[in-house]
Motif scaffolding. Structure first.
Motif, PDB file in Angstrom:
ATOM      1  N   ALA A 126     -11.978   1.762 -13.430  1.00 13.38           N
ATOM      2  CA  ALA A 126     -11.793   0.713 -12.710  1.00 13.38           C
ATOM      3  C   ALA A 126     -10.162   0.273 -12.150  1.00 13.38           C
ATOM      4  CB  ALA A 126     -12.599  -0.911 -12.486  1.00 13.38           C
ATOM      5  N   ALA A 127      -9.168  -0.308 -11.348  1.00 14.59           N
ATOM      6  CA  ALA A 127      -8.134  -0.675 -11.150  1.00 14.59           C
ATOM      7  C   ALA A 127      -7.836  -1.763 -11.095  1.00 14.59           C
ATOM      8  CB  ALA A 127      -7.201   0.206 -10.657  1.00 14.59           C
ATOM      9  N   THR A 128      -7.006  -2.699 -11.905  1.00 17.79           N
ATOM     10  CA  THR A 128      -6.203  -3.331 -11.583  1.00 17.79           C
ATOM     11  C   THR A 128      -4.695  -3.280 -10.261  1.00 17.79           C
ATOM     12  OG1 THR A 128      -6.722  -4.219 -13.649  1.00 17.79           O
ATOM     13  CG2 THR A 128      -5.341  -5.454 -12.833  1.00 17.79           C
ATOM     14  N   LEU A 129      -5.106  -4.011  -9.372  1.00 14.76           N
ATOM     15  CA  LEU A 129      -3.916  -3.894  -8.599  1.00 14.76           C
ATOM     16  C   LEU A 129      -3.998  -4.819  -7.590  1.00 14.76           C
ATOM     17  CD1 LEU A 129      -5.205   0.083  -6.836  1.00 14.76           C
ATOM     18  CD2 LEU A 129      -2.684  -0.663  -8.103  1.00 14.76           C
ATOM     19  N   THR A 130      -2.747  -4.767  -7.066  1.00 16.57           N
ATOM     20  CA  THR A 130      -2.431  -6.326  -5.482  1.00 16.57           C
ATOM     21  C   THR A 130      -3.662  -5.707  -4.408  1.00 16.57           C
ATOM     22  OG1 THR A 130      -0.247  -4.929  -4.635  1.00 16.57           O
ATOM     23  CG2 THR A 130      -0.118  -6.438  -6.101  1.00 16.57           C
ATOM     24  N   CYS A 131      -3.677  -6.190  -3.599  1.00 15.64           N
ATOM     25  CA  CYS A 131      -3.909  -6.201  -2.526  1.00 15.64           C
ATOM     26  C   CYS A 131      -3.622  -5.368  -1.316  1.00 15.64           C
ATOM     27  CB  CYS A 131      -4.722  -7.614  -1.923  1.00 15.64           C
ATOM     28  SG  CYS A 131      -5.592  -7.271  -1.129  1.00 15.64           S
ATOM     29  N   PRO A 132      -2.602  -5.291  -1.415  1.00 15.86           N
ATOM     30  CA  PRO A 132      -1.822  -4.422  -0.872  1.00 15.86           C
ATOM     31  C   PRO A 132      -2.226  -3.153  -1.079  1.00 15.86           C
ATOM     32  CG  PRO A 132      -0.859  -6.458  -0.626  1.00 15.86           C
ATOM     33  CD  PRO A 132      -1.585  -6.750  -1.556  1.00 15.86           C
ATOM     34  N   ALA A 133      -2.080  -3.031  -2.135  1.00 12.57           N
ATOM     35  CA  ALA A 133      -1.208  -1.611  -3.246  1.00 12.57           C
ATOM     36  C   ALA A 133      -3.532  -1.098  -3.056  1.00 12.57           C
ATOM     37  CB  ALA A 133      -1.707  -1.309  -4.699  1.00 12.57           C
ATOM     38  N   ALA A 134      -4.566  -1.585  -2.848  1.00 12.72           N
ATOM     39  CA  ALA A 134      -5.572  -1.775  -3.150  1.00 12.72           C
ATOM     40  C   ALA A 134      -6.126  -1.242  -1.753  1.00 12.72           C
ATOM     41  CB  ALA A 134      -6.840  -2.694  -3.286  1.00 12.72           C
ATOM     42  N   GLU A 135      -5.414  -1.737  -0.794  1.00 15.33           N
ATOM     43  CA  GLU A 135      -6.606  -1.573   0.687  1.00 15.33           C
ATOM     44  C   GLU A 135      -5.249  -0.084   0.866  1.00 15.33           C
ATOM     45  OE1 GLU A 135      -5.715  -3.340   4.821  1.00 15.33           O
ATOM     46  OE2 GLU A 135      -4.573  -3.858   3.716  1.00 15.33           O
ATOM     47  N   ALA A 136      -4.099   0.408   0.313  1.00 17.68           N
ATOM     48  CA  ALA A 136      -3.534   1.188   0.745  1.00 17.68           C
ATOM     49  C   ALA A 136      -4.047   2.179   0.584  1.00 17.68           C
ATOM     50  CB  ALA A 136      -2.509   1.596   0.133  1.00 17.68           C
ATOM     51  N   PHE A 137      -4.684   2.529  -1.258  1.00 15.29           N
ATOM     52  CA  PHE A 137      -5.734   3.078  -1.562  1.00 15.29           C
ATOM     53  C   PHE A 137      -6.978   3.613  -1.528  1.00 15.29           C
ATOM     54  CE2 PHE A 137      -6.943   3.716  -6.768  1.00 15.29           C
ATOM     55  CZ  PHE A 137      -7.302   5.427  -6.063  1.00 15.29           C
ATOM     56  N   ALA A 138      -7.685   2.198  -0.434  1.00 15.69           N
ATOM     57  CA  ALA A 138      -8.521   2.618  -0.379  1.00 15.69           C
ATOM     58  C   ALA A 138      -8.496   3.724   1.178  1.00 15.69           C
ATOM     59  CB  ALA A 138      -9.075   1.088   0.462  1.00 15.69           C
TER      60      ALA A 138
ATOM     61  N   PHE B 197       0.363   5.882   3.838  1.00 18.11           N
ATOM     62  CA  PHE B 197       0.027   5.288   3.151  1.00 18.11           C
ATOM     63  C   PHE B 197       0.494   4.793   2.095  1.00 18.11           C
ATOM     64  CE2 PHE B 197      -3.832   8.463   4.618  1.00 18.11           C
ATOM     65  CZ  PHE B 197      -4.502   7.348   5.378  1.00 18.11           C
ATOM     66  N   PHE B 198       0.427   5.279   1.245  1.00 13.65           N
ATOM     67  CA  PHE B 198       1.701   4.851  -0.122  1.00 13.65           C
ATOM     68  C   PHE B 198       3.563   4.923   0.371  1.00 13.65           C
ATOM     69  CE2 PHE B 198      -2.015   5.588  -1.551  1.00 13.65           C
ATOM     70  CZ  PHE B 198      -2.520   4.087  -2.380  1.00 13.65           C
ATOM     71  N   ARG B 199       4.207   4.040  -0.306  1.00 12.25           N
ATOM     72  CA  ARG B 199       5.468   3.890  -0.161  1.00 12.25           C
ATOM     73  C   ARG B 199       5.998   5.408  -0.910  1.00 12.25           C
ATOM     74  NH1 ARG B 199       5.055  -1.807   1.070  1.00 12.25           N
ATOM     75  NH2 ARG B 199       5.587  -3.247   2.799  1.00 12.25           N
ATOM     76  N   THR B 200       6.095   4.680  -1.841  1.00  7.67           N
ATOM     77  CA  THR B 200       6.161   6.298  -2.821  1.00  7.67           C
ATOM     78  C   THR B 200       5.345   7.308  -3.003  1.00  7.67           C
ATOM     79  OG1 THR B 200       7.191   3.836  -4.220  1.00  7.67           O
ATOM     80  CG2 THR B 200       7.139   6.533  -5.170  1.00  7.67           C
ATOM     81  N   VAL B 201       5.063   8.166  -3.195  1.00 11.50           N
ATOM     82  CA  VAL B 201       3.889   8.988  -3.399  1.00 11.50           C
ATOM     83  C   VAL B 201       5.134  10.433  -4.589  1.00 11.50           C
ATOM     84  CG1 VAL B 201       2.515  10.768  -3.150  1.00 11.50           C
ATOM     85  CG2 VAL B 201       2.978   8.986  -1.452  1.00 11.50           C
ATOM     86  N   LEU B 202       4.812  11.003  -5.270  1.00 10.72           N
ATOM     87  CA  LEU B 202       5.327  11.329  -6.735  1.00 10.72           C
ATOM     88  C   LEU B 202       4.312  11.610  -7.387  1.00 10.72           C
ATOM     89  CD1 LEU B 202       7.834   9.067  -8.496  1.00 10.72           C
ATOM     90  CD2 LEU B 202       8.378  10.540  -6.424  1.00 10.72           C
TER      91      LEU B 202
END
Length: 189
Positions: A58-70, A157-162
């Motif tokens: 399971a990941a520990t994320l802020t809600c905006p990061a979790a939403e982008a992931f979803a 969906f994300f501001r940074t993708v590497l």
């Protein structure tokens, strides 16, 4: 009398949490994280993405990061079905929250991981087929096409993708984060 530290703005995640629930993601609020300059006022433990896609661990994320992931995970499913003939049942991650500098350099600027604003995806597990491990796919294979497609789709969906092809530090995973930049600039490599 010296002034204390500036007040921490705690985001109102109510609307974000509702959107996560409507998407079918499973997230549990966690206590605030405060570790020196690192932390997050309202982190979540994200255990499942839409369509029952497990987040392992399971990941520990802020809600905006979790939403982008979803939201991105729905594209992962589409690409997996199209290119591999089936949807994944788990996304394997290495890091979500971790108090550290960028690329594990203690002298570097703090990573978005230090704010629960990033996740590192190592691969995807499937029932009845081998795991697709980021960076370990054979060129020209359906797995390579899948990796390229999900990496490219993450940019919406994300501001940074590497990931593979961006630099040596990201050759074996997809680093996805929600770092805010001037004028809405995104980094997609």
């Amino acid at each position: 009398m010296p002034a204390g530290p500036p007040p921490v703005l705690v985001p109102d995640d109510t609307a974000c949490l509702r959107r996560l629930e409507r998407l079918g993601a499973k997230a549990t609020p966690l206590p605030a994280i405060a570790d020196g300059l690192c932390g997050a006022p309202k982190p979540l433990r994200l255990s499942e993405l839409p369509d029952g896609l497990a987040v392992s661990p399971a990941a520990t994320l802020t809600c905006p990061a979790a939403e982008a992931f979803a939201r991105w995970s729905t594209e992962v499913r589409v690409q997996a079905e199209r290119l591999l003939g089936r949807a994944p049942n788990a996304v394997r991650i290495a890091t979500s929250y971790e108090c550290r500098g960028q690329n594990h350099d203690p002298d570097a600027k703090l990573s978005e991981h230090a704010f629960a604003n990033a996740v590192d995806v190592m691969g995807f597990a499937f029932e009845g087929r081998e795991t697709v491990t980021i960076g370990a796919v054979k060129a020209g294979s359906p797995e390579a096409a899948f990796q390229a497609a999900v990496q490219a789709r993450a940019c919406a969906f994300f501001r940074t993708v590497l990931g593979p092809g961006s630099d040596a530090a990201h050759g074996n995973h997809l680093h996805l984060d929600e770092r805010e930049r001037n004028a809405g600039h995104r980094l997609c490599q």
